[in-house]
Design a protein around this motif. Structure first.
Motif, PDB file in Angstrom:
ATOM      1  N   LEU A  88       0.973  -1.276   0.016  1.00  0.00           N
ATOM      2  CA  LEU A  88       0.016   0.046   0.025  1.00  0.00           C
ATOM      3  C   LEU A  88       1.041   1.340   0.030  1.00  0.00           C
ATOM      4  CD1 LEU A  88      -2.768  -0.808   2.689  1.00  0.00           C
ATOM      5  CD2 LEU A  88      -3.054  -0.698   0.364  1.00  0.00           C
ATOM      6  N   GLU A  89       0.375   2.347  -0.602  1.00  0.00           N
ATOM      7  CA  GLU A  89       1.164   3.522  -0.485  1.00  0.00           C
ATOM      8  C   GLU A  89       0.709   4.397   0.379  1.00  0.00           C
ATOM      9  OE1 GLU A  89       3.418   4.598  -2.554  1.00  0.00           O
ATOM     10  OE2 GLU A  89       3.687   2.952  -3.928  1.00  0.00           O
ATOM     11  N   GLY A  91      -1.392   6.795   2.492  1.00  0.00           N
ATOM     12  CA  GLY A  91      -2.906   7.494   2.150  1.00  0.00           C
ATOM     13  C   GLY A  91      -3.700   6.708   1.287  1.00  0.00           C
ATOM     14  N   GLU A  92      -3.465   5.380   0.920  1.00  0.00           N
ATOM     15  CA  GLU A  92      -4.226   4.473   0.234  1.00  0.00           C
ATOM     16  C   GLU A  92      -5.050   3.747   1.026  1.00  0.00           C
ATOM     17  OE1 GLU A  92      -3.609   1.164  -3.257  1.00  0.00           O
ATOM     18  OE2 GLU A  92      -1.994   1.858  -2.257  1.00  0.00           O
ATOM     19  N   LYS A  93      -6.432   3.686   0.566  1.00  0.00           N
ATOM     20  CA  LYS A  93      -7.339   2.786   1.317  1.00  0.00           C
ATOM     21  C   LYS A  93      -6.975   1.449   0.982  1.00  0.00           C
ATOM     22  CE  LYS A  93     -11.695   3.864   1.974  1.00  0.00           C
ATOM     23  NZ  LYS A  93     -13.146   4.085   1.428  1.00  0.00           N
ATOM     24  N   PRO A  94      -7.000   0.399   2.014  1.00  0.00           N
ATOM     25  CA  PRO A  94      -6.807  -0.790   1.766  1.00  0.00           C
ATOM     26  C   PRO A  94      -8.019  -1.680   0.837  1.00  0.00           C
ATOM     27  CG  PRO A  94      -7.274  -0.754   3.943  1.00  0.00           C
ATOM     28  CD  PRO A  94      -7.146   0.592   3.353  1.00  0.00           C
ATOM     29  N   ASP A 378     -13.081  -2.454  -4.745  1.00  0.00           N
ATOM     30  CA  ASP A 378     -12.002  -2.787  -4.026  1.00  0.00           C
ATOM     31  C   ASP A 378     -11.961  -4.044  -3.386  1.00  0.00           C
ATOM     32  OD1 ASP A 378     -10.905  -0.193  -4.567  1.00  0.00           O
ATOM     33  OD2 ASP A 378     -11.895   0.832  -2.816  1.00  0.00           O
ATOM     34  N   GLN A 394       3.517  -5.959   2.896  1.00  0.00           N
ATOM     35  CA  GLN A 394       3.221  -4.631   3.393  1.00  0.00           C
ATOM     36  C   GLN A 394       4.211  -3.916   4.272  1.00  0.00           C
ATOM     37  OE1 GLN A 394       0.493  -3.204   1.892  1.00  0.00           O
ATOM     38  NE2 GLN A 394       0.447  -5.035   0.854  1.00  0.00           N
ATOM     39  N   TRP A 415      -8.709   7.910   5.599  1.00  0.00           N
ATOM     40  CA  TRP A 415      -7.682   6.948   4.960  1.00  0.00           C
ATOM     41  C   TRP A 415      -6.309   7.836   4.284  1.00  0.00           C
ATOM     42  CZ3 TRP A 415      -7.399   2.040   6.359  1.00  0.00           C
ATOM     43  CH2 TRP A 415      -8.687   1.256   6.666  1.00  0.00           C
ATOM     44  N   LYS A 416      -6.705   8.795   4.124  1.00  0.00           N
ATOM     45  CA  LYS A 416      -5.585   9.564   3.593  1.00  0.00           C
ATOM     46  C   LYS A 416      -4.179   9.657   4.587  1.00  0.00           C
ATOM     47  CE  LYS A 416      -8.220  12.072   0.053  1.00  0.00           C
ATOM     48  NZ  LYS A 416      -8.678  13.360  -0.531  1.00  0.00           N
ATOM     49  N   LYS A 420       1.185   8.355   7.155  1.00  0.00           N
ATOM     50  CA  LYS A 420       1.800   9.597   7.437  1.00  0.00           C
ATOM     51  C   LYS A 420       1.800   9.961   8.542  1.00  0.00           C
ATOM     52  CE  LYS A 420      -0.355  10.569   2.788  1.00  0.00           C
ATOM     53  NZ  LYS A 420      -1.189  11.577   1.987  1.00  0.00           N
TER      54      LYS A 420
END
Length: 426
Positions: A88-89, A91-94, A378, A394, A415-416, A420
């Motif tokens: 996952l990046e 801020g990316e929602k799983p 998703d 991950q 999620w963003k 972070k």
């Protein structure tokens, strides 16, 4: 076949907590059907390998290579797999993962194994089949089985007829070629008394696992059937996890599982809809409590546990109950799925049996739920193997944030904020 999970009926709600079953989903990267019994192409039996520039025969790219007595064979990489997982990046929602799993995985003439293979193919779903080793051992050879703390040849589940062993082989072969995972439900399914799996030591679990593997790897020797094709996988490499009978004995199983290089265990009862953690170095993927429509308590995500609450363990209750129970079961599947999907995106694990309890209402509810959820944005319906493949790539920091989320919770900053530096709301 009467392969049930009676223990592990955790005290969620009514004395014997319950569970339901399953949810279907669309899958990212799921392939189509294989072209033949062995996947088609150069690796199929009888396919010509051609010749190289020097005129000598060229080895087929996916040549079938028998293993041991030919009960299994190496046929190349498993076909019909999702794309390689990526981290996952920030801020990316799983994704919303859902795992359908089946305990025992024997075909006994009721058509449930092929029914759900078809449903999976129709909706882009991958599943895990926890094969009971005894389902590939003819009853005439039952004295080959030496269960820990039980008499030689004993079993709490019935041995299959020769015809049903052949049907099970056929469907296990098809399942793997269509991209599903073959795990283990071990052998004799002992849940009671001194011989219960709850009392087995790590050494006894190692013996049980070795025997389960041997019945898969040596079915040709044990049956004498030379005219059937092999199972198209190396079971020593394919087997990376299982589910214990009645959800008992995990603590002593895990040391043996870790030594064998297993990557997960799905035996825990009473889990919550949260992101999983490891236990003794192995991913712990428990059955989970999910909302039980019309009641104030939750049920475990397994068909037999749902039955335990609806009909008090009776598998043949009066038929006038069936329509309402079928609806309640379907709504429970959907409620469990939706709670995760709309909040913490925790994976949804469901256990089932190829049984027609109470008129087959649980099988109907599973299939109806699958149809209603497949294709949602998703959503990925995967096997346990495919799910731990994703977990293992991950970022540990992001995974820890996901694991910190409670049931029905989202990150405090949305999620963003994931990865972070923010923490989820208390």
């Amino acid at each position: 076949m009467f392969d049930i999970t009676r223990r592990g009926l955790i005290g969620l709600g009514v004395g014997a907590a319950a569970s339901l079953g399953l949810v279907g989903c669309g899958t990212d990267g799921a392939g189509g059907r294989p072209r033949g019994e062995h996947g088609g192409g150069a690796g199929a039996p009888g396919a010509p390998g051609g010749r190289g520039g020097d005129g000598r025969p060229r080895r087929p790219k996916n040549q079938v290579r028998p293993i041991g007595d030919g009960s299994t064979a190496y046929t190349g990489k498993q076909p019909n797999q999702p794309a390689r997982p990526v981290p996952l990046e920030p801020g990316e929602k799983p994704p919303q993962f859902v795992v359908f799993s089946w305990d025992g995985a024997g075909e006994v003439g009721n058509g449930l194994f092929p029914r759900f293979l078809k449903a999976a193919a129709d909706h882009g779903v991958h599943m895990t089949f926890f094969l009971s080793g005894l389902y590939l051992l003819p009853e005439s050879q039952k004295r080959l089985y030496r269960p820990p703390n039980n008499p030689v040849g004993a079993s709490a589940i019935g041995y299959l007829t020769d015809g049903h062993v052949k049907e099970t082989l056929k469907n296990v072969r098809r399942a793997w070629l269509e991209g599903h995972e073959i795990g283990t439900h071990f052998n004799g399914h002992f849940c009671d008394g001194t011989g219960s799996v709850a009392n087995w030591t790590p050494a006894q679990w190692r013996s049980e696992i070795a025997q389960a593997k041997s019945f898969v790897k040596e079915w040709r020797t044990n049956t004498g059937w030379a005219d059937l094709p092999p199972l198209p996988f190396d079971y020593d490499k394919e087997l990376i996890g299982g589910r214990t009978p009645c959800l008992l004995g995990q603590d002593n199983l895990l040391p043996a599982a870790r030594e064998l290089g297993w990557r997960y265990d799905a035996s825990s009862p009473g889990g919550l809809q949260c992101w999983p953690r490891t236990k003794q170095g192995v991913w712990d993927l428990p059955l989970q409590g999910v909302p039980f429509p019309g009641r104030t308590f939750e049920v475990l995500s397994m068909d037999y546990n749902m039955l335990a609450n609806q009909s008090l363990n009776s598998t043949r209750a009066p038929a006038y109950n069936y329509p309402g129970w079928r609806t309640q079961a379907t709504e429970a599947y959907l409620a469990g799925f939706n709670r995760a999907y709309e909040t913490n995106r925790a994976p949804f694990f469901v256990g089932n049996h190829f049984e027609e309890w109470n008129g087959g209402i649980y099988m109907d509810a599973v299939e109806e739920s699958l149809k209603r959820i497949a294709g949602r944005k998703d959503v990925r319906c995967v096997s346990f193997r495919q799910f731990v493949d994703w977990l293992d790539v991950q970022d540990p920091r992001i995974l820890a944030e996901l694991q910190s989320l409670g049931v029905g919770e989202v990150p405090g900053g949305g999620w963003k904020s994931l990865g972070k530096g923010s923490r989820s709301a208390a």
